[in-house]
Structures are given as structure tokens and as C-alpha cells.
Design a protein around this motif. Sequence first.
Motif, PDB file in Angstrom:
ATOM      1  N   GLY A  89       1.999 -11.543  -9.989  1.00  0.00           N
ATOM      2  CA  GLY A  89       2.392 -12.888 -10.809  1.00  0.00           C
ATOM      3  C   GLY A  89       4.106 -12.819 -10.808  1.00  0.00           C
ATOM      4  N   VAL A  90       4.311 -13.701 -11.718  1.00  0.00           N
ATOM      5  CA  VAL A  90       5.770 -14.040 -11.523  1.00  0.00           C
ATOM      6  C   VAL A  90       6.657 -12.857 -11.768  1.00  0.00           C
ATOM      7  CG1 VAL A  90       7.366 -15.660 -12.680  1.00  0.00           C
ATOM      8  CG2 VAL A  90       5.209 -16.568 -12.341  1.00  0.00           C
ATOM      9  N   ALA A  91       6.375 -12.006 -12.737  1.00  0.00           N
ATOM     10  CA  ALA A  91       6.915 -11.089 -13.045  1.00  0.00           C
ATOM     11  C   ALA A  91       7.361 -10.192 -11.923  1.00  0.00           C
ATOM     12  CB  ALA A  91       6.440 -10.217 -14.094  1.00  0.00           C
ATOM     13  N   GLN A  92       6.270  -9.896 -10.955  1.00  0.00           N
ATOM     14  CA  GLN A  92       6.181  -9.135  -9.941  1.00  0.00           C
ATOM     15  C   GLN A  92       7.139  -9.633  -8.746  1.00  0.00           C
ATOM     16  OE1 GLN A  92       3.349  -9.556 -11.439  1.00  0.00           O
ATOM     17  NE2 GLN A  92       3.775  -7.552 -12.339  1.00  0.00           N
ATOM     18  N   TRP A  93       7.018 -10.897  -8.790  1.00  0.00           N
ATOM     19  CA  TRP A  93       7.767 -11.839  -7.576  1.00  0.00           C
ATOM     20  C   TRP A  93       9.247 -11.432  -8.155  1.00  0.00           C
ATOM     21  CZ3 TRP A  93       6.612 -12.663  -3.052  1.00  0.00           C
ATOM     22  CH2 TRP A  93       5.311 -12.988  -2.721  1.00  0.00           C
ATOM     23  N   GLU A  94       9.607 -11.802  -9.322  1.00  0.00           N
ATOM     24  CA  GLU A  94      10.966 -11.507  -9.897  1.00  0.00           C
ATOM     25  C   GLU A  94      11.660 -10.153  -9.690  1.00  0.00           C
ATOM     26  OE1 GLU A  94      10.843 -12.643 -14.008  1.00  0.00           O
ATOM     27  OE2 GLU A  94      10.841 -14.985 -13.411  1.00  0.00           O
ATOM     28  N   GLN A  95      10.769  -9.147  -9.819  1.00  0.00           N
ATOM     29  CA  GLN A  95      11.093  -7.778  -9.584  1.00  0.00           C
ATOM     30  C   GLN A  95      11.304  -7.489  -7.982  1.00  0.00           C
ATOM     31  OE1 GLN A  95       7.952  -4.981 -10.920  1.00  0.00           O
ATOM     32  NE2 GLN A  95       9.302  -3.251 -10.452  1.00  0.00           N
ATOM     33  N   LEU A  96      10.581  -8.131  -7.338  1.00  0.00           N
ATOM     34  CA  LEU A  96      10.662  -8.032  -5.914  1.00  0.00           C
ATOM     35  C   LEU A  96      11.885  -8.567  -5.440  1.00  0.00           C
ATOM     36  CD1 LEU A  96       9.597  -7.205  -2.915  1.00  0.00           C
ATOM     37  CD2 LEU A  96       8.321  -9.375  -2.841  1.00  0.00           C
ATOM     38  N   ARG A  97      12.248  -9.574  -5.959  1.00  0.00           N
ATOM     39  CA  ARG A  97      13.373 -10.678  -5.493  1.00  0.00           C
ATOM     40  C   ARG A  97      14.820  -9.827  -5.899  1.00  0.00           C
ATOM     41  NH1 ARG A  97      14.602 -15.019  -9.710  1.00  0.00           N
ATOM     42  NH2 ARG A  97      15.081 -13.295 -10.774  1.00  0.00           N
ATOM     43  N   ASP A  98      14.592  -9.218  -7.108  1.00  0.00           N
ATOM     44  CA  ASP A  98      15.756  -8.328  -7.748  1.00  0.00           C
ATOM     45  C   ASP A  98      15.936  -6.827  -6.737  1.00  0.00           C
ATOM     46  OD1 ASP A  98      16.197  -9.965  -9.816  1.00  0.00           O
ATOM     47  OD2 ASP A  98      15.098  -8.629 -11.207  1.00  0.00           O
ATOM     48  N   LYS A  99      14.891  -6.577  -6.422  1.00  0.00           N
ATOM     49  CA  LYS A  99      15.037  -5.205  -5.491  1.00  0.00           C
ATOM     50  C   LYS A  99      15.605  -5.734  -3.932  1.00  0.00           C
ATOM     51  CE  LYS A  99      11.558  -2.153  -7.008  1.00  0.00           C
ATOM     52  NZ  LYS A  99      10.345  -1.405  -6.558  1.00  0.00           N
ATOM     53  N   LEU A 100      15.132  -6.879  -3.496  1.00  0.00           N
ATOM     54  CA  LEU A 100      15.550  -7.395  -2.017  1.00  0.00           C
ATOM     55  C   LEU A 100      16.947  -7.675  -2.347  1.00  0.00           C
ATOM     56  CD1 LEU A 100      12.740  -9.499  -0.940  1.00  0.00           C
ATOM     57  CD2 LEU A 100      13.595  -7.401  -0.071  1.00  0.00           C
ATOM     58  N   ARG A 101      17.493  -8.272  -3.472  1.00  0.00           N
ATOM     59  CA  ARG A 101      18.789  -8.574  -3.663  1.00  0.00           C
ATOM     60  C   ARG A 101      19.717  -7.255  -3.734  1.00  0.00           C
ATOM     61  NH1 ARG A 101      18.642 -13.268  -8.263  1.00  0.00           N
ATOM     62  NH2 ARG A 101      18.311 -15.112  -6.639  1.00  0.00           N
ATOM     63  N   GLY A 102      19.331  -6.282  -4.312  1.00  0.00           N
ATOM     64  CA  GLY A 102      19.927  -4.943  -4.381  1.00  0.00           C
ATOM     65  C   GLY A 102      19.953  -4.398  -3.258  1.00  0.00           C
ATOM     66  N   TRP A 103      18.974  -4.347  -2.364  1.00  0.00           N
ATOM     67  CA  TRP A 103      19.143  -3.910  -1.033  1.00  0.00           C
ATOM     68  C   TRP A 103      20.298  -4.479  -0.120  1.00  0.00           C
ATOM     69  CZ3 TRP A 103      13.197  -3.598   0.204  1.00  0.00           C
ATOM     70  CH2 TRP A 103      12.662  -2.581  -0.734  1.00  0.00           C
ATOM     71  N   LYS A 104      20.238  -5.842  -0.245  1.00  0.00           N
ATOM     72  CA  LYS A 104      20.900  -6.870   0.441  1.00  0.00           C
ATOM     73  C   LYS A 104      22.578  -6.459   0.061  1.00  0.00           C
ATOM     74  CE  LYS A 104      22.312 -11.646   1.455  1.00  0.00           C
ATOM     75  NZ  LYS A 104      22.084 -12.924   0.986  1.00  0.00           N
ATOM     76  N   TYR A 105      22.776  -6.453  -1.221  1.00  0.00           N
ATOM     77  CA  TYR A 105      24.051  -5.933  -1.797  1.00  0.00           C
ATOM     78  C   TYR A 105      24.512  -4.534  -1.048  1.00  0.00           C
ATOM     79  CZ  TYR A 105      27.746  -4.630  -4.937  1.00  0.00           C
ATOM     80  OH  TYR A 105      28.849  -4.065  -5.440  1.00  0.00           O
ATOM     81  N   ASN A 106      23.496  -3.448  -1.285  1.00  0.00           N
ATOM     82  CA  ASN A 106      24.037  -2.129  -0.707  1.00  0.00           C
ATOM     83  C   ASN A 106      24.239  -2.084   0.764  1.00  0.00           C
ATOM     84  OD1 ASN A 106      23.764  -1.086  -3.209  1.00  0.00           O
ATOM     85  ND2 ASN A 106      21.350  -0.722  -3.076  1.00  0.00           N
ATOM     86  N   LEU A 107      23.482  -3.225   1.403  1.00  0.00           N
ATOM     87  CA  LEU A 107      23.526  -2.956   2.890  1.00  0.00           C
ATOM     88  C   LEU A 107      24.846  -3.513   3.377  1.00  0.00           C
ATOM     89  CD1 LEU A 107      20.125  -3.990   4.371  1.00  0.00           C
ATOM     90  CD2 LEU A 107      21.063  -1.799   4.662  1.00  0.00           C
ATOM     91  N   ALA A 108      25.376  -4.596   2.456  1.00  0.00           N
ATOM     92  CA  ALA A 108      26.778  -5.189   2.895  1.00  0.00           C
ATOM     93  C   ALA A 108      27.542  -4.281   2.665  1.00  0.00           C
ATOM     94  CB  ALA A 108      26.774  -6.483   1.786  1.00  0.00           C
ATOM     95  N   ARG A 109      27.642  -3.454   1.463  1.00  0.00           N
ATOM     96  CA  ARG A 109      28.581  -2.447   1.335  1.00  0.00           C
ATOM     97  C   ARG A 109      28.774  -1.138   2.275  1.00  0.00           C
ATOM     98  NH1 ARG A 109      28.554   0.215  -4.636  1.00  0.00           N
ATOM     99  NH2 ARG A 109      30.562   0.864  -3.717  1.00  0.00           N
ATOM    100  N   VAL A 110      27.572  -0.825   2.980  1.00  0.00           N
ATOM    101  CA  VAL A 110      27.446  -0.043   3.827  1.00  0.00           C
ATOM    102  C   VAL A 110      28.003  -0.507   5.137  1.00  0.00           C
ATOM    103  CG1 VAL A 110      25.915   1.361   5.531  1.00  0.00           C
ATOM    104  CG2 VAL A 110      25.581   1.243   2.962  1.00  0.00           C
ATOM    105  N   HIS A 111      27.777  -1.803   5.392  1.00  0.00           N
ATOM    106  CA  HIS A 111      28.337  -2.503   6.614  1.00  0.00           C
ATOM    107  C   HIS A 111      29.853  -2.788   6.387  1.00  0.00           C
ATOM    108  CE1 HIS A 111      28.604  -5.231  10.024  1.00  0.00           C
ATOM    109  NE2 HIS A 111      29.278  -6.252   9.326  1.00  0.00           N
TER     110      HIS A 111
END
Length: 386
Positions: free
Chosen positions: A347-369
Amino acid sequence: MNLDVPAVFIDLSLEEQAVELRVYFKSLGAEISEEKSPKGIEDDLHKIIGVCDTCFKEGNEYEIESVLNAIVSILVLIPLERAENLILAFSEKLTKAKGVKLGNITLRVLWLLFQSLDERCPMRYHVYYHLIQIAKQVDQVRCVYRGIEHLKQQFSLCPLSTEQMQKLLRLLHEVLLSCKESDLAAKVMIELLGTYTTENASHAREDAQRCIMAALADPNTFLLDPLMSLKPVRFLEGELIHDLLTVFVSAKLSDYIKFYNEHKEFVHSMGLDHEANLKKMRLLTFMQLAEGANEMKFDTITSELQIKEEEVEAFVIDVLKTKLVRARMDQSTKKVHISSTMHRTFGVAQWEQLRDKLRGWKYNLARVHQAMNTVVTAPQSQTLVM
């Protein structure tokens, strides 16, 4: 099993072919004249189809298939308006073949007929329906049905009516379940329920109940949340069947036991196995407890799942077999360490959790880059300084 059959070309007129078939079936003891009918080829074929099952008892497999294919070669050359009843009669005859060998032969022959008919021909639906019936008998449904999209492609030039599609999907669901293709069966049932609209959802009552019962009874179906959004299922809100589905979707073992104690007769009247329900609910409850947890004590498992400590190891192994949870046991500390688990509901909570994880991955990938760019440009900077 390969259903592809090479085309057969016979250098005889239709009437000459019909006479040869009459003679052949007469030789097998069939009650048919060797003389061609004065009424024409359609009457010849009508009488031939009426006795074609005689060859099921005689001859080798190659001979049987050749004779049946010869009938197909005549059928497809008769104008459709005069061949409809003949195609239906032939299809029905082939479904009566007994045994795996004969079943495989008739499956190939009927597939040849299906493929030989023009893709705009409405009779393809009826042939396909009988194909599924034969496929059930020989456990070869995957040779005919390869998924919803493939099914729709088969009839793209001659779309089925809603009633035809519903009838076909009901049969497919039944056949897939009998062939232990539970995943495909579940997708077919969801497709079937999706053919109903808000206006006629109430007419889908039996289909919705059948869908729920099949999903609950299937030992390999654990993610039941998608059913809740289907209009025919929502129409059942307030009834015991919907309450039971809700328990399996989001409640724990204790909630199921409470429901069972209050509605034993209902559960058994639906053909459900209480012990199988308990096993599934234990797995689902473990999944729910594992969400967001890194570890789980044996005491928690024995308490929540109502099992003995010596049963924990076997239970966790069963959980891991489902591949819904990734974990490992530590017998020394009496804990289960959890790596990941699939959510029972999304539901909404799981979508929000997935969004937060994807944002975290995006931030970490930007730092690696950024770090890699620093490494690549560092020698050039040093060269310029020198």
C-alpha cells in the motif's frame, strides 16, 4: 511436446479423398457405405466424422494421425458457412479419445486444424476451446496456452465476445489448476474477474468466490493482496468469504484461529483444509513479523506461530523454500537473522518505503560517481602542477 505438424498435400479431389476415407473406415468395421453421398462432400464428411473414432481402436499412431489429418485437409477447403457444424462435430469427436497416446495425437491434429483456419475465422474459438479440453487430458496445457498476451494474440483479428472470453478463461483456470500450474491459473482468474465492470460485478459472484477459494487452497499462493482491488471481490465485502480473504491478506495466525472457531462449518463447506490453512497462515504471519526486522527470537516464533521450539528449524526451512524470505538460523543464540522479506500487502506505506530506498540508492550512486571523477581527474591536475 511439439505441436507443429507439416502440411499434407494430397493429389486427389475432395470427393476422391472422401471415398478413400469411407473405404478405410468401412475396413475397420465402421457402419458407413463405401459409396460417396449424392448430397455432396459436406454429407460425405458428416458421415466420415461420425465414425472417425473407429480408428482410435485400430492401427498404429502414425496411421491414425495421417487419417485424421486427411479429414482436416478436406475440412479447411469447404466454405466456412457450410463447414461450421462439421468443425464442431470433428472437434468434439477428438475430445473423446482415451489415453495419453491418442490424446497427444488428437491434440496435434486439432492444433493443425486451428492453425489452418483463417485468423479471421470465428470457428477458431471453438477449436481452441476443445484444444484446451484435450490438453487437460494429457497434461499438455502449456503447449496450447502460453499466457494471457499470447491468448489475445491468437484472436487479435477476430476478437472474442466478453461471454466467449469469460467461458474460455473459466475453462483455462480449471485446466491449469488440474495441471498444477497455479501461477498461470491465478493470472487467468484475475483476467477473468477483470472482464467485469462496476455495473455487472454482482454477476461475477461465483467467479469471485471460485477465485478466492482457489487462491486460499493453493499451497504456493501467498500474495493475495491484488485480489482485494478486483471489483467482483469488492462486491463480496461483508460476507464471510471476503472476511476470510482479509484474514489471509493482512491478519495473523491468531486471527485465523479465531475466525475458524467461530465459522468451522463455513470453512469446511468451502472445501478448505483447516490444517493447510494453518500452515499457510503460519508462513504469512512469519512474513509479517519479519517485515522491518533484522532478527527474530525463537521464543517469538513459538509464541506467534503456536509451534514447539523443536519445530522451529523445520518451519524456517519451509519458509526459505518459498523464497519469500531470505534468512539464516543461529541455533546457538536461538535467533533467525533476516536479510529480506516480501511484503504481504503493498500500500501507501510500502510505496513510500520503496521511494525512500530508491532515493537513497540515487544519492549513493551520485557520491560514487563523484568519487570516481575525482580519481580520474587527479593525475591530470598533478601533471599540470608539475
